[in-house]
Design a protein around this motif. Structure first.
Motif, short mmCIF file in Angstrom:
data_model
loop_
_atom_site.label_atom_id
_atom_site.label_comp_id
_atom_site.label_asym_id
_atom_site.label_seq_id
_atom_site.Cartn_x
_atom_site.Cartn_y
_atom_site.Cartn_z
N THR A 89 0.86 -1.19 0.00
CA THR A 89 0.00 0.00 0.00
C THR A 89 0.89 1.24 0.00
O THR A 89 2.11 1.14 0.17
CB THR A 89 -0.84 0.05 1.28
OG1 THR A 89 0.07 0.14 2.39
CG2 THR A 89 -1.70 -1.20 1.44
N ALA A 91 0.91 3.34 2.33
CA ALA A 91 1.47 3.42 3.69
C ALA A 91 2.72 2.54 3.80
O ALA A 91 3.71 2.93 4.44
CB ALA A 91 0.41 2.97 4.71
N ASP A 92 2.71 1.38 3.13
CA ASP A 92 3.90 0.53 3.12
C ASP A 92 5.08 1.25 2.47
O ASP A 92 6.22 1.16 2.91
CB ASP A 92 3.65 -0.78 2.34
CG ASP A 92 2.67 -1.70 3.05
OD1 ASP A 92 2.60 -1.64 4.30
OD2 ASP A 92 1.98 -2.47 2.35
N GLU A 94 5.52 4.49 2.24
CA GLU A 94 5.99 5.58 3.10
C GLU A 94 6.83 5.04 4.26
O GLU A 94 7.84 5.63 4.64
CB GLU A 94 4.80 6.41 3.60
CG GLU A 94 4.29 7.32 2.48
CD GLU A 94 2.86 7.83 2.68
OE1 GLU A 94 2.24 7.47 3.72
OE2 GLU A 94 2.37 8.56 1.80
N ARG A 95 6.42 3.90 4.78
CA ARG A 95 7.18 3.27 5.86
C ARG A 95 8.56 2.84 5.36
O ARG A 95 9.58 3.06 6.01
CB ARG A 95 6.40 2.07 6.41
CG ARG A 95 6.62 1.83 7.89
CD ARG A 95 5.64 0.79 8.45
NE ARG A 95 4.25 1.15 8.21
CZ ARG A 95 3.35 0.37 7.57
NH1 ARG A 95 3.71 -0.82 7.11
NH2 ARG A 95 2.11 0.78 7.41
N LYS A 203 6.78 13.31 -2.03
CA LYS A 203 6.78 12.24 -1.02
C LYS A 203 8.15 12.02 -0.41
O LYS A 203 8.29 11.39 0.63
CB LYS A 203 6.33 10.92 -1.65
CG LYS A 203 4.86 10.75 -1.65
CD LYS A 203 4.46 9.29 -1.58
CE LYS A 203 2.95 9.20 -1.59
NZ LYS A 203 2.34 9.95 -0.48
#
Ligand code: GLC
Ligand code: CA
Length: 545
Positions: A89, A91-92, A94-95, A203
């Motif tokens: 995702t 979020a993955d 960004e992590r 990002k």
């Protein structure tokens, strides 16, 4: 030789080492057999934990993980801003970015500006009707006398035009027929794609690998490409005068550069495809106003393990590289057979006895040349190519174009982490079969062996990291005693290092005036004394003068 003399204040992308991750094949965290972003995050310590027990890379290049029908595994993008659910995702992502940055590892996204998938909403609109507002976002033409508008051929072979029944026109594709080329002469296209690039810059990604970048624009007048050679089988080969390396492409790259320059420390590296007989075409793209780096892809075409073959590529590039440009070398990638097999003397199964030695010579060269080294995941294990029955081939290149050629699966098998089933890549069924040599080659086994290719890579990368002359010093080719020894010097204001690579299985005497303290050798027998040096078979030796 170039007069470019960066100091240790040189940007990271000149000093650093980049590691290419084929996302699908690196690490699968959720057990569906497909590599994903969380899997990569789990292995960041392997890549660089700040100690010499890790690989010591500065950046990772992630092959496309965007929304895609995956007919060319991500190089057919249907949404530049979405993460494909197979890979995780947003979020993955960004992590992963945050975790990587915490360790000082940068992230380079693969970006595919030349074409989209035919399922991208832009193309769906474009093909809907001749008067659709997005019609001109792609390259549509009427046929000529019931045939294609031009004789242009696609990069993998075959015609570059596809007829669309619904609207009665042809669209152009530099690559596969499901990858229509965007029309870079249309300002709306430029704006839309630059916006998508900006999205990732915002990002915090550290840069881009730009796919097929010298294919961006085509001839405005749609002239036929000249035939290259007549003859019964060459008759179909054509020059790329009107489909590749167009002057207009450079103008667009300047806009790319202006955009990335709005952000700090970002880098763009372009894929520059060329014919083997073209001389260093990448040199025309690396400069202050266009790309930071342009792949010199000529090592990929070297088929014989000979010092002079490599030296020729390097010397030529050094000669042509502009003062504000910088070399970038690569031995393997996701499109060609891995070099442990290609240069290690193909073996039907496993490695030839000297393949590991040759892999070390290649590593020593890649990591000590003047230029940014790009490693391909698994080369540090001397992973090689795997071949299987045609019916199991997953890559379209194998199926559609050359029925007897097995395509690019061979170099995309899962990363070998452990000796367990699935090689520690996946707890499920890997999308592509794991190399049966996993137990012998995997990271777990290789880490225990100080003489493994992996241990050698680690010594080299950390030596390079701690040795400014190896990062940014000048390159000077030295007269070698034989064409199969590659001898060169890397020097800055304070250090001078000689690199001696013996490409043969026979000992080789170095010239009498070459000597110094041993910095590193691939030969376990090498001792301190280093005058009147005789290289051991396949020895890679670094001497501090
Ligand atoms: C580049 C990629 C390759 C892809 C092609 C089309 O050559 O490296 O994997 O299939 O472009 O995007
Ligand atoms: Ca194009």
């Amino acid at each position: 030789m170039s007069d470019n003399k960066p100091t240790s204040s040189a940007p990271w992308w000149q000093r650093g080492i980049v590691y290419q991750i084929y996302v699908r094949s690196f690490a699968d965290a959720n057990g569906d057999g497909i590599g994903d972003l969380p899997g990569i995050a789990e292995h960041l310590d392997y890549l660089n934990d700040g100690t010499p027990d890790s690989l010591g890379v500065d950046a990772i290049w992630l092959t496309p993980f965007y929304q895609s029908p995956n007919r060319d595994f991500g190089y057919d993008v249907s949404d530049y801003r979405q993460v494909h659910p197979e890979h995780g995702t947003m979020a993955d992502f960004e992590r992963l970015l945050a975790e990587a940055h915490r360790r000082g590892i940068r992230i380079i996204n693969d970006f595919v500006p030349n074409h989209t998938s035919d399922e991208h909403p832009w193309f769906v609109e474009s093909r809907a009707s001749r008067d659709n507002p997005k019609r001109d976002w792609y390259i549509w033409r009427d046929g000529k006398g019931g045939k294609e508008p031009t004789n242009w051929q696609a990069a993998p072979g075959g015609k570059a035009w596809e007829f669309d029944k619904q609207t009665g026109q042809y669209f152009y594709h530099a690559f596969f027929d499901f990858q229509p080329d965007l029309n870079w002469r249309n300002p709306e296209v430029k704006r839309a794609v630059l916006d998508d690039i900006r999205f990732w810059l915002d990002k915090g990604v550290d840069g881009f690998r730009l796919d097929l970048i010298n294919y961006l624009l085509e001839d405005e007048n749609f002239r036929d490409n000249p035939r290259l050679l007549a003859g019964w089988y060459m008759g179909k080969l054509q020059d790329t005068t009107y489909t590749r390396d167009l002057p207009e492409t450079h103008a667009v790259l300047k806009e790319f550069r202006r955009l990335t320059d709005e952000f700090r420390d970002r880098m763009m590296v372009g894929e520059i495809v060329s014919f083997p007989w073209q001389q260093s075409p990448a040199a025309a793209y690396t400069n202050r106003e266009e790309l930071h780096l342009a792949f010199n892809m000529e090592f990929l075409a070297v088929a014989r393990f000979r010092a002079d073959a490599f030296r020729r590529v390097v010397d030529r590039f050094e000669e042509r590289c502009p003062a504000d440009g910088w070399p970038a070398y690569v031995l393997s990638n996701h499109d060609v057979p891995r070099h442990a097999g290609r240069l290690g003397g193909y073996a039907i199964y496993g490695h030839r006895p000297y393949a590991m030695d040759r892999a070390k010579i290649c590593a020593a060269m890649l990591l000590t040349l003047r230029g940014t080294p790009f490693m391909y995941y698994g080369e540090e294990l001397a992973m090689t190519n795997r071949w299987w029955p045609l019916k199991d081939v997953k890559d379209p290149l194998g199926r559609k174009v050359w029925p007897l050629y097995q395509g690019r699966d061979a170099c995309r098998t899962p990363m070998l982490w452990t000796a367990e089933p699935g090689a520690g890549f996946s707890g499920g069924k890997p999308w592509l079969a794991v190399d049966p040599q996993a137990e012998r080659l995997c990271v777990a086994t290789a880490s225990r062996d100080p003489e493994s290719v992996l241990s050698f890579y680690r010594r080299l990368t950390w030596l390079r990291r701690n040795t400014p002359a190896l990062q940014t010093g000048d390159y000077e080719a030295l007269g070698a005693p034989r064409p199969d020894v590659y001898l060169y010097r890397r020097r800055n204001e304070t250090q001078s290092i000689v690199v001696a690579l013996n490409f043969t299985g026979r000992p080789a005497q170095l010239p009498a005036d070459v000597g110094g303290a041993v910095l590193l050798s691939s030969s376990p027998a090498r001792n301190e004394a280093a005058k009147n040096v005789t290289l051991a078979p396949y020895e890679a030796l670094l001497l501090a003068e």
